[in-house]
Motif scaffolding. Sequence first.
Motif, PDB file in Angstrom:
ATOM      1  N   PRO A 112       0.825  -1.206   0.000  1.00  0.00           N
ATOM      2  CA  PRO A 112       0.000   0.000   0.000  1.00  0.00           C
ATOM      3  C   PRO A 112       0.859   1.256   0.000  1.00  0.00           C
ATOM      4  N   VAL A 113       0.305   2.296  -0.590  1.00  0.00           N
ATOM      5  CA  VAL A 113       0.896   3.623  -0.514  1.00  0.00           C
ATOM      6  C   VAL A 113      -0.270   4.580  -0.284  1.00  0.00           C
ATOM      7  N   TYR A 114      -0.055   5.590   0.525  1.00  0.00           N
ATOM      8  CA  TYR A 114      -1.122   6.511   0.906  1.00  0.00           C
ATOM      9  C   TYR A 114      -0.903   7.858   0.228  1.00  0.00           C
ATOM     10  N   VAL A 115      -1.979   8.374  -0.370  1.00  0.00           N
ATOM     11  CA  VAL A 115      -1.904   9.602  -1.166  1.00  0.00           C
ATOM     12  C   VAL A 115      -3.058  10.527  -0.779  1.00  0.00           C
ATOM     13  N   ASP A 116      -2.973  11.774  -1.208  1.00  0.00           N
ATOM     14  CA  ASP A 116      -4.010  12.756  -0.890  1.00  0.00           C
ATOM     15  C   ASP A 116      -4.983  13.002  -2.037  1.00  0.00           C
ATOM     16  N   ASP A 117      -4.721  12.448  -3.210  1.00  0.00           N
ATOM     17  CA  ASP A 117      -5.564  12.679  -4.386  1.00  0.00           C
ATOM     18  C   ASP A 117      -5.426  11.483  -5.321  1.00  0.00           C
ATOM     19  N   LEU A 118      -6.483  10.692  -5.442  1.00  0.00           N
ATOM     20  CA  LEU A 118      -6.406   9.467  -6.247  1.00  0.00           C
ATOM     21  C   LEU A 118      -6.201   9.737  -7.736  1.00  0.00           C
ATOM     22  N   GLU A 119      -6.789  10.786  -8.262  1.00  0.00           N
ATOM     23  CA  GLU A 119      -6.620  11.065  -9.700  1.00  0.00           C
ATOM     24  C   GLU A 119      -5.210  11.567 -10.005  1.00  0.00           C
TER      25      GLU A 119
END
Length: 142
Positions: A12-19
Amino acid sequence: MAPKIKAILETPVYVDDLERAHAFYHGLLGLSRMVEGDRIHAYDVAPGQVLIVCLRGACDADAEINGQRVPGHHSIGPAHFAFRIDRHDLEPWSERLAAAGVALESRVNWPLGGTSLYFRDPFDNVVELATAGIWPNDPLDS
């Protein structure tokens, strides 16, 4: 003795904006998206290997899938993970990153003969492209 673990299936990697993450992981790195949701996107890395891109904060709570509980999870701060590449693709990757304006932070030549390229995704996660020869259990191709 513990039963044998065969592989790491998901990272997993965590991001603030999927697009924005999709533009990076699909657009720049060329990964195919297998699952698109409002909490996660899952990308095909190689047979049996999945990169799960999680929207930060959206996966903290437990989720229900087919009436079953999937425990919540999260990460604080930038993560690190590595993708395997062939040695002959080191320069093409360096050129692709440069052309996309992605700064190469480091190139490391490891004692066992492998090479790693390090750069960051738009969310400050450290991405590594690595050849064989980094770890003793993954020797250089003969």
